[in-house]
Structures are given as C-alpha cells and as structure tokens.
Scaffold this motif. Sequence first.
Motif, PDB file in Angstrom:
ATOM      1  N   GLU A 310       0.835  -1.200   0.000  1.00 54.04           N
ATOM      2  CA  GLU A 310       0.000   0.000   0.000  1.00 54.04           C
ATOM      3  C   GLU A 310       0.880   1.265   0.000  1.00 54.04           C
ATOM      4  OE1 GLU A 310      -2.946   0.378  -0.831  1.00 54.04           O
ATOM      5  OE2 GLU A 310      -3.131   2.488  -0.271  1.00 54.04           O
ATOM      6  N   GLY A 311       1.959   1.231   0.803  1.00 50.30           N
ATOM      7  CA  GLY A 311       2.874   2.375   0.845  1.00 50.30           C
ATOM      8  C   GLY A 311       3.452   2.652  -0.529  1.00 50.30           C
ATOM      9  N   SER A 312       3.854   1.601  -1.195  1.00 53.89           N
ATOM     10  CA  SER A 312       4.453   1.736  -2.515  1.00 53.89           C
ATOM     11  C   SER A 312       3.445   2.319  -3.517  1.00 53.89           C
ATOM     12  CB  SER A 312       4.934   0.355  -2.959  1.00 53.89           C
ATOM     13  OG  SER A 312       5.433   0.418  -4.227  1.00 53.89           O
ATOM     14  N   ARG A 313       2.182   1.867  -3.424  1.00 53.94           N
ATOM     15  CA  ARG A 313       1.134   2.406  -4.320  1.00 53.94           C
ATOM     16  C   ARG A 313       0.942   3.897  -4.066  1.00 53.94           C
ATOM     17  NH1 ARG A 313      -1.364  -2.542  -4.287  1.00 53.94           N
ATOM     18  NH2 ARG A 313      -2.310  -2.221  -2.245  1.00 53.94           N
ATOM     19  N   GLN A 314       0.895   4.265  -2.786  1.00 52.77           N
ATOM     20  CA  GLN A 314       0.657   5.678  -2.441  1.00 52.77           C
ATOM     21  C   GLN A 314       1.812   6.559  -2.916  1.00 52.77           C
ATOM     22  OE1 GLN A 314      -0.271   5.783   1.788  1.00 52.77           O
ATOM     23  NE2 GLN A 314      -2.068   4.506   1.516  1.00 52.77           N
ATOM     24  N   VAL A 315       3.018   6.061  -2.742  1.00 53.15           N
ATOM     25  CA  VAL A 315       4.187   6.824  -3.167  1.00 53.15           C
ATOM     26  C   VAL A 315       4.205   6.960  -4.699  1.00 53.15           C
ATOM     27  CG1 VAL A 315       6.687   6.555  -3.384  1.00 53.15           C
ATOM     28  CG2 VAL A 315       5.628   6.385  -1.140  1.00 53.15           C
ATOM     29  N   SER A 316       3.863   5.883  -5.384  1.00 50.83           N
ATOM     30  CA  SER A 316       3.843   5.933  -6.853  1.00 50.83           C
ATOM     31  C   SER A 316       2.825   6.953  -7.350  1.00 50.83           C
ATOM     32  CB  SER A 316       3.488   4.567  -7.441  1.00 50.83           C
ATOM     33  OG  SER A 316       4.503   3.675  -7.142  1.00 50.83           O
ATOM     34  N   ARG A 317       1.722   7.078  -6.623  1.00 48.67           N
ATOM     35  CA  ARG A 317       0.707   8.068  -7.022  1.00 48.67           C
ATOM     36  C   ARG A 317       1.299   9.476  -6.972  1.00 48.67           C
ATOM     37  NH1 ARG A 317      -3.522   4.990  -4.969  1.00 48.67           N
ATOM     38  NH2 ARG A 317      -3.429   5.885  -2.875  1.00 48.67           N
ATOM     39  N   ALA A 318       2.049   9.764  -5.919  1.00 46.11           N
ATOM     40  CA  ALA A 318       2.651  11.102  -5.786  1.00 46.11           C
ATOM     41  C   ALA A 318       3.679  11.334  -6.899  1.00 46.11           C
ATOM     42  CB  ALA A 318       3.315  11.244  -4.413  1.00 46.11           C
ATOM     43  N   ILE A 319       4.455  10.292  -7.204  1.00 53.65           N
ATOM     44  CA  ILE A 319       5.455  10.426  -8.278  1.00 53.65           C
ATOM     45  C   ILE A 319       4.733  10.702  -9.607  1.00 53.65           C
ATOM     46  CG2 ILE A 319       7.252   9.195  -9.606  1.00 53.65           C
ATOM     47  CD1 ILE A 319       8.284   9.695  -6.817  1.00 53.65           C
ATOM     48  N   GLY A 320       3.623   9.973  -9.832  1.00 50.29           N
ATOM     49  CA  GLY A 320       2.836  10.173 -11.050  1.00 50.29           C
ATOM     50  C   GLY A 320       2.302  11.600 -11.142  1.00 50.29           C
ATOM     51  N   TYR A 321       1.905  12.109 -10.012  1.00 50.19           N
ATOM     52  CA  TYR A 321       1.392  13.487  -9.947  1.00 50.19           C
ATOM     53  C   TYR A 321       2.483  14.462 -10.415  1.00 50.19           C
ATOM     54  CZ  TYR A 321      -0.561  17.681  -7.600  1.00 50.19           C
ATOM     55  OH  TYR A 321      -1.048  18.933  -7.297  1.00 50.19           O
ATOM     56  N   TYR A 322       3.703  14.288  -9.886  1.00 54.42           N
ATOM     57  CA  TYR A 322       4.796  15.198 -10.258  1.00 54.42           C
ATOM     58  C   TYR A 322       5.189  15.017 -11.730  1.00 54.42           C
ATOM     59  CZ  TYR A 322       5.418  15.881  -5.179  1.00 54.42           C
ATOM     60  OH  TYR A 322       5.230  16.174  -3.853  1.00 54.42           O
ATOM     61  N   LEU A 323       5.172  13.749 -12.185  1.00 50.96           N
ATOM     62  CA  LEU A 323       5.537  13.528 -13.594  1.00 50.96           C
ATOM     63  C   LEU A 323       4.502  14.154 -14.527  1.00 50.96           C
ATOM     64  CD1 LEU A 323       6.984   9.893 -13.503  1.00 50.96           C
ATOM     65  CD2 LEU A 323       8.225  11.981 -14.136  1.00 50.96           C
ATOM     66  N   ASN A 324       3.255  14.179 -14.057  1.00 50.89           N
ATOM     67  CA  ASN A 324       2.215  14.838 -14.845  1.00 50.89           C
ATOM     68  C   ASN A 324       2.474  16.350 -14.904  1.00 50.89           C
ATOM     69  OD1 ASN A 324      -0.206  14.572 -16.352  1.00 50.89           O
ATOM     70  ND2 ASN A 324      -1.245  15.664 -14.682  1.00 50.89           N
ATOM     71  N   ALA A 326       5.390  17.645 -14.781  1.00 56.33           N
ATOM     72  CA  ALA A 326       6.539  17.807 -15.682  1.00 56.33           C
ATOM     73  C   ALA A 326       6.056  17.855 -17.134  1.00 56.33           C
ATOM     74  CB  ALA A 326       7.524  16.662 -15.480  1.00 56.33           C
ATOM     75  N   LYS A 327       5.029  17.043 -17.423  1.00 56.55           N
ATOM     76  CA  LYS A 327       4.467  17.015 -18.789  1.00 56.55           C
ATOM     77  C   LYS A 327       3.789  18.359 -19.099  1.00 56.55           C
ATOM     78  CE  LYS A 327       2.677  14.492 -22.352  1.00 56.55           C
ATOM     79  NZ  LYS A 327       2.455  15.580 -23.253  1.00 56.55           N
ATOM     80  N   ILE A 328       3.096  18.880 -18.089  1.00 54.83           N
ATOM     81  CA  ILE A 328       2.443  20.202 -18.271  1.00 54.83           C
ATOM     82  C   ILE A 328       3.516  21.255 -18.587  1.00 54.83           C
ATOM     83  CG2 ILE A 328       1.170  22.051 -17.066  1.00 54.83           C
ATOM     84  CD1 ILE A 328      -0.226  19.772 -15.433  1.00 54.83           C
ATOM     85  N   ALA A 396      -0.466  20.880  -9.123  1.00 57.69           N
ATOM     86  CA  ALA A 396      -0.844  20.842 -10.544  1.00 57.69           C
ATOM     87  C   ALA A 396      -1.464  22.182 -10.942  1.00 57.69           C
ATOM     88  CB  ALA A 396      -1.824  19.700 -10.782  1.00 57.69           C
ATOM     89  N   GLU A 397      -2.240  22.733 -10.038  1.00 51.56           N
ATOM     90  CA  GLU A 397      -2.924  24.003 -10.315  1.00 51.56           C
ATOM     91  C   GLU A 397      -1.899  25.123 -10.567  1.00 51.56           C
ATOM     92  OE1 GLU A 397      -5.132  25.352  -6.979  1.00 51.56           O
ATOM     93  OE2 GLU A 397      -5.911  27.107  -8.051  1.00 51.56           O
ATOM     94  N   ASN A 398      -0.929  25.225  -9.674  1.00 49.39           N
ATOM     95  CA  ASN A 398       0.105  26.250  -9.839  1.00 49.39           C
ATOM     96  C   ASN A 398       0.940  26.017 -11.083  1.00 49.39           C
ATOM     97  OD1 ASN A 398      -0.406  27.987  -7.779  1.00 49.39           O
ATOM     98  ND2 ASN A 398       1.070  27.107  -6.348  1.00 49.39           N
ATOM     99  N   THR A 399       1.208  24.747 -11.373  1.00 46.32           N
ATOM    100  CA  THR A 399       2.038  24.438 -12.545  1.00 46.32           C
ATOM    101  C   THR A 399       1.322  24.900 -13.816  1.00 46.32           C
ATOM    102  OG1 THR A 399       2.889  22.525 -11.347  1.00 46.32           O
ATOM    103  CG2 THR A 399       3.313  22.585 -13.698  1.00 46.32           C
ATOM    104  N   ARG A 400       0.019  24.605 -13.896  1.00 44.76           N
ATOM    105  CA  ARG A 400      -0.765  25.044 -15.063  1.00 44.76           C
ATOM    106  C   ARG A 400      -0.781  26.564 -15.164  1.00 44.76           C
ATOM    107  NH1 ARG A 400      -4.563  21.415 -13.430  1.00 44.76           N
ATOM    108  NH2 ARG A 400      -4.060  19.425 -14.383  1.00 44.76           N
TER     109      ARG A 400
END
Length: 411
Positions: A310-324, A326-328, A396-400
């Motif tokens: 579960e910890g690994s899933r939660q951490v991966s979600r945060a990484i995905g958020y940041y990578l998103n 980066a795409k923005i 994400a809001e600030n990045t946009r």
Amino acid sequence: MFSINHNFAKLQGSYLFSEIARRVAAYKTQNPDKDIIPMGIGDVTRPLAHEVISSLIKSAEEMGKAETFRGYGPEQGYDFLRNKIAEADYKARGISVAPDEVFVSDGSKCDTGNIQEILGADCIVAVTDPVYPVYVDTNVMAGRAGDFDEKEKRYTNLVYLQTTAENGFEPPLPSGRVDVVYLCSPNNPTGTALTRAQLKKWVDWANKNGSLILFDGAYERFITQKEIPHSIYEIEGAKACAIEFRSFSKTAGFTGTRCAYTVVPKDLMGADPQGGKVSLNALWLRRHTTKFNGVSYFVQRAAESVYSPEGSRQVSRAIGYYLNNAKIILDGLENAGIRAWGGVNSPYVWLKTPGDMTSWEFFGLLLDRAGVVGTPGSGFGRAGEGYFRLTAFGTAENTRKAMLRVLDLKL
Ligand code: MLT
C-alpha cells in the motif's frame, strides 16, 4: 588568534538555493501583493502517504511504552530497513546488495558531501558542468578544488565535464587522470538520464583506471523509460568502482522527514599510501559510527512503510502526480516556443533561455513579469549559462497557472 578553514573563503557567494530565497524574499517585500509560484528549489508539496503517517504514529506509541522503548539505535541503520532496501531496491531488480553494504542516513546531501572524508586529499575530482552545487562546494571546503579562477569561472583543481545540449547531456569521459567522478542520473539539474549503454562506458572507464564513481540516484523513482538503469549496479563491474546514493526525499516526500541511504559495496577498494588495498565499506562504517548516531527509529519505520504494497502504491501516485506536472511544463514550454529537456525520467525540466538572455536575466524576467521562480542554470556551473531549471514539485494548479503565464509573456 586561532585560524579558520581558509578554504571556506574560496566558496562562491552563498549556496545557490539560499541566494534564490534571498532574492525572492527581497522581491516579495517590494511587491507584497504579487502571487508568486515557486518552481525553484526541488522541494516536494504532496503530503506524506497514509502508510507513512500510520507507521510514524505506531512507532511513536512503541516509544511511549517501557517494553518497546528504544534508545540509541545502530548508527548504520536498523536491520529491518537495511534488509528491506537490499531486498526491494536491489534483489527485486536482480542486483545483489547485502544489507551490511547499506548505510542509512539523514540525507544524500550530507552523504555526497561527507563521503570524501574517506578519500585521499590528493584525489583528482571530476564533476559534470552543470552540476548539483553540493559536490563542488564540499570539495572546496575540503581543500580539494583549488582556487576559483574568476576569468574561467571554475575551480583550478577540479575537472569539469561539460554536459549540454551539444553532447546530448552525456558527460564526456575525462581525457586526463581523474580519481573520483560524481555522476547524477536522472540528473539534477538537467533532468536528463544516462542509458545503460552510456553508464557502462563510465563503469568500464573507472575499472580500467582505478577510479571511483560517486553515483547519485536520488531521482531514481522518477524513471519511466526502460533503457534507463535504476541503479549503477545494474552494470556489470560497478560494485568494484561505484558508491550509490539514494534518498527518500524525492521518492516518498521525506524532504522534511529526512532519510536516505548509501551503498558502499564490500568489493570496493581504495589504495593506502603504500599501495595496499583498503575496503571503503570498512572506512565508511568507521566514519559513520563515529560521527553519526543514526536516523530516528520513527523515521526508519516510516521509510520501511514505503516498501509495503500500500505504501508503494501511495508513493507511486505522488510520483505520477509530479511527472504529470513535468508534462504540463514540457507542453507549456513547447507552446511558448522554448526548447526544453528532461521531465520524462525526472521532476526537473531544463530549458534554453529565450534569445540571448543570461540565466539570471531570465530569472528576473520570469519573477517580475510572470511571478514564477525558477533556478538559473548558471548557478549550477559555467556550462549552465543560458539555461534555466523548473521543477515539477509544485501543485498541478500552480504548474498550469505558471505555464499559462509563461505563454502570455510571448517570448
Ligand atoms: C534542488 O532543488 O536541486 C534540490 O532540492 C537540492 C537538494 O535535494 O538538496
């Protein structure tokens, strides 16, 4: 009167991120109503994962009971965490790292700076240019970097490996003698990453020349592409020539919680003055146990929880958020007609400043006209001039919002 360590006088100005914070604070004082979006220092914004919080609470409760209370722990880290790291970060990738090759610490910044204490004062050190400033400044403090040449804008005794768009951000192998080289992949600041084939060239070079690679893998968790190795030990022969640094800071949002680790393989040998072989693992163990009292029990339990399913899933979600994010940033820069790199295996995007603007000129323009704070490339070295770094660690809001403002500048 007693003397001071005069090497400190050779340091250039203040530490880069302190200097940026100082300039932003001065700007805010003069423009109190301005909405500023921080995209400078690579500091995380997502809260700690629930698993991490549960583990912090549980371990705090243990510390509150006589039967489970703990005083000093092992300086090099509790076995529960060292075993987990060896298992999940290495064995699961087919790499053999023994738990006693893992040293738990409170940060990679400290480890990459402190490691040179076990190296000879006469080692010739190479860094990439641009580079994470800690590698350079700590060598300056230790007296290994020489003097700062104002004209060259470089230290006289360091070897600089220019890493720019011209060579596809692949640091060239040194042409002369180099004993120690710092490599960071995925790279801070450029956000680019070395492929397996590129890293193999370095491992082969180090083994051929009896050199040491200090491999900073603090951003490993952001890797998305198959050809990018997660550890230098994926490369054959690396255990005989490389130390690897990893951190929970960017992986699990621990910048304020503090936990990292360093792998010093038992195969790794350095030379004593008589040419005899000495184990770096033994030296680092001696240094670590003498100068460090270990990371707190709570934090090591928290770090352990990051490896639970579960910890690994939660951490991966945060990484995905940041990578998103980066795409923005990458899309926003493309729309604005600005060349950029990184952001695919990294939370950092490295861009070319528009026109002939210097890095600090672009910093001023972006702050003043868009209210966006980034990091000037020249702060990472002479070859970073004309480049600029944005981080994806914001919301994400600030990045946009920031990228719309950049577009509005019509650069
Ligand atoms: C950065 O912005 O480069 C990082 O925050 C530096 C660090 O991790 O110390």
